[in-house]
Design an enzyme around this catalytic site. Structure first.
Site, PDB file in Angstrom:
ATOM      1  N   HIS A  14       0.872  -1.192   0.000  1.00  0.00           N
ATOM      2  CA  HIS A  14       0.000   0.000   0.000  1.00  0.00           C
ATOM      3  C   HIS A  14       0.899   1.230   0.000  1.00  0.00           C
ATOM      4  O   HIS A  14       1.497   1.571   1.014  1.00  0.00           O
ATOM      5  CB  HIS A  14      -0.899   0.007   1.243  1.00  0.00           C
ATOM      6  N   HIS A  16       1.518   5.390  -1.657  1.00  0.00           N
ATOM      7  CA  HIS A  16       1.129   6.571  -2.428  1.00  0.00           C
ATOM      8  C   HIS A  16       2.377   7.178  -3.046  1.00  0.00           C
ATOM      9  O   HIS A  16       3.283   7.596  -2.323  1.00  0.00           O
ATOM     10  CB  HIS A  16       0.460   7.616  -1.526  1.00  0.00           C
ATOM     11  N   LYS A 100      -9.342  -0.488  -5.721  1.00  0.00           N
ATOM     12  CA  LYS A 100      -9.384   0.160  -4.416  1.00  0.00           C
ATOM     13  C   LYS A 100     -10.751   0.775  -4.162  1.00  0.00           C
ATOM     14  O   LYS A 100     -11.263   1.530  -4.994  1.00  0.00           O
ATOM     15  CB  LYS A 100      -8.306   1.260  -4.372  1.00  0.00           C
ATOM     16  N   HIS A 137     -10.484   0.830   1.999  1.00  0.00           N
ATOM     17  CA  HIS A 137     -10.246   1.819   3.057  1.00  0.00           C
ATOM     18  C   HIS A 137     -11.426   1.692   4.007  1.00  0.00           C
ATOM     19  O   HIS A 137     -12.535   2.117   3.685  1.00  0.00           O
ATOM     20  CB  HIS A 137     -10.146   3.232   2.477  1.00  0.00           C
ATOM     21  N   HIS A 175      -4.568  -0.877   5.944  1.00  0.00           N
ATOM     22  CA  HIS A 175      -4.067  -0.118   7.106  1.00  0.00           C
ATOM     23  C   HIS A 175      -4.965  -0.228   8.329  1.00  0.00           C
ATOM     24  O   HIS A 175      -5.549   0.766   8.780  1.00  0.00           O
ATOM     25  CB  HIS A 175      -3.812   1.362   6.750  1.00  0.00           C
ATOM     26  N   ASP A 248       1.490   2.563   3.530  1.00  0.00           N
ATOM     27  CA  ASP A 248       0.646   3.755   3.381  1.00  0.00           C
ATOM     28  C   ASP A 248       1.501   5.019   3.446  1.00  0.00           C
ATOM     29  O   ASP A 248       1.021   6.072   3.889  1.00  0.00           O
ATOM     30  CB  ASP A 248      -0.467   3.787   4.445  1.00  0.00           C
TER      31      ASP A 248
HETATM   32  C1  NCD Z   1      -3.592   9.045   2.248  1.00  0.00           C
HETATM   33  C2  NCD Z   1      -3.166  10.097   1.242  1.00  0.00           C
HETATM   34  O1  NCD Z   1      -2.573  11.097   1.648  1.00  0.00           O
HETATM   35  O2  NCD Z   1      -3.397   9.911   0.053  1.00  0.00           O
HETATM   36  N1  NCD Z   1      -3.540   9.613   3.557  1.00  0.00           N
HETATM   37  C3  NCD Z   1      -3.436   8.931   4.718  1.00  0.00           C
HETATM   38  O3  NCD Z   1      -3.506   9.558   5.788  1.00  0.00           O
HETATM   39  N2  NCD Z   1      -3.223   7.645   4.735  1.00  0.00           N
HETATM   40  C4  NCD Z   1      -4.932   8.540   1.906  1.00  0.00           C
HETATM   41  C5  NCD Z   1      -5.269   7.232   2.554  1.00  0.00           C
HETATM   42  O4  NCD Z   1      -4.665   6.204   2.284  1.00  0.00           O
HETATM   43  O5  NCD Z   1      -6.195   7.225   3.376  1.00  0.00           O
HETATM   44 ZN    ZN Z   2      -3.265   5.085   1.760  1.00  0.00          ZN
END
Ligand code: NCD
Ligand code: ZN
Length: 345
Positions: A14, A16, A100, A137, A175, A248
């Site tokens: 996971h 970003h 997702k 999520h 998460h 995450d």
């Molecule tokens: C994530 C993001 O910034 O894209 N933020 C987070 O707090 N984890 C989004 C997410 O995965 O919920």
């Molecule tokens: Zn995330």
């Protein structure tokens, strides 16, 4: 005597990476240690179709430094308009590894997420047929529900009903942050797995709020009470194959974190493996670090584990940057509030 630990190269289930200048800045931080990662589709606008996922994958590969090996595993952002045929095609063509589900409004860039779960039933049934996993999520967005209860309420109100209505659908509860999440995963059959982040093994809600507000510890789902952190640590270090690493790692520039309405997300890509080694060592589970970071995830996704190995070496406290500079601005690296001794080679 030097202590070393050699494990298969880990994966991040996971992650970003964003796009543009931020992507260029943060990608090497993950690619340095991780062989593969499940790439979150919550760009603006989101990655909704197979064609968009293929294009995003190309942008990630183009941003990868020539001396690094890294495989992005792409996901589609599920909307109420998602076409089951497009999803099935993207899966058959090897473009996407998962879909997702964001409840609309649950987190960063989730406005196009799902409001009416009946509207995505056709896509979910198709995914169950073709064996394409759903990443969820797991938070309700009902304003009546306290933010610290949103995961536990989601399990009862949304998650369990979806799973019952779609037998055979492989689902990752993303998460997880609560003992209820841990218990739910433990009580379920083989079609359910859960990712656990690095930061939720370290922080509880006091770390965000006591002695002044700490925006770099604010993420979603928000960290809960200490008893929940301990339940997550127990699950992560237990060797149970249903729990695996999904960092995450979610970069936001400091100007947007240190803000009157700060963004949610902890950026942990840089020091995640060193933090995890410290956690697993503290809990007497170093021999299970490989399972959590390199074996359980591939097994859930039906992929082979990585053949390459990394060696972690214990030594004097490491130094790593407090921030990384990206073309989009500085991004603060997660501070685990303890010295880290395990270097990754
Ligand atoms: C994530 C993001 O910034 O894209 N933020 C987070 O707090 N984890 C989004 C997410 O995965 O919920
Ligand atoms: Zn995330």
């Amino acid at each position: 005597m030097t202590e070393t630990l050699t494990i298969r190269r880990p994966d991040d289930w996971h992650l970003h990476l964003r796009d543009g200048a931020m992507l260029h800045g943060v990608l090497p931080e993950s690619a340095r240690h991780f062989a593969r990662a499940i790439i979150m589709p919550n760009l603006v606008p989101p990655v909704v179709t197979g064609a968009e996922a293929a294009a995003y994958r190309e942008r990630i590969l183009a941003a990868l430094p020539a001396d690094m090996a890294f495989t992005p595993l792409m996901t589609l952002y599920l909307t109420e308009e998602t076409d089951p045929d497009d999803v099935a095609r993207a899966h058959a063509d090897g473009i996407v590894t998962a879909v997702k589900l964001y409840p609309a409004g649950a987190t960063t860039n989730s406005a196009s997420g799902v409001r009416d779960f009946d509207k995505v039933r056709g896509v979910l049934e198709r995914m169950a047929e073709i064996g394409l996993p759903l990443c969820v999520h797991g938070e309700v967005t009902d304003p009546e529900v306290d933010i610290f209860d949103r995961e536990a309420v989601f399990i009862d109100r949304v998650f369990d009903p979806i799973r019952r209505a779609t037998p055979g659908l492989r689902v990752v509860m993303e998460h997880i942050t609560t003992a209820q999440g841990v218990d739910y995963v433990r009580s379920a059959d083989s079609d359910l797995g859960a990712t656990i982040t690095t930061h939720h093994l370290i922080i509880n809600r006091n770390d965000i709020l006591v002695g002044g507000i700490k925006p770099h510890y604010y993420c979603l789902p928000v960290a809960k009470r200490e008893e929940h952190r301990l339940a997550l640590r127990q699950a992560a270090t237990s060797g149970d194959v249903r729990f695996f690493l999904g960092t995450d790692s979610a970069p936001h520039v400091d100007a947007l974190k240190e803000h009157a309405c700060g963004c949610a997300g902890c950026f942990t890509a840089t020091n995640t493996m060193s933090i995890l080694a410290e956690v697993f060592e503290q809990d007497g589970a170093l021999d299970r670090l490989e399972g959590f970071t390199a074996l359980h995830g591939p097994a859930f996704y039906g992929l082979p584990p990585n053949e390459a190995r990394v060696t972690l070496t214990k030594g004097p406290p490491l130094t790593y940057p407090e921030k990384i500079e990206t073309g989009a601005g500085p991004v603060t690296v997660f501070d685990p509030m303890m010295p880290l001794h395990w270097r990754v080679d």
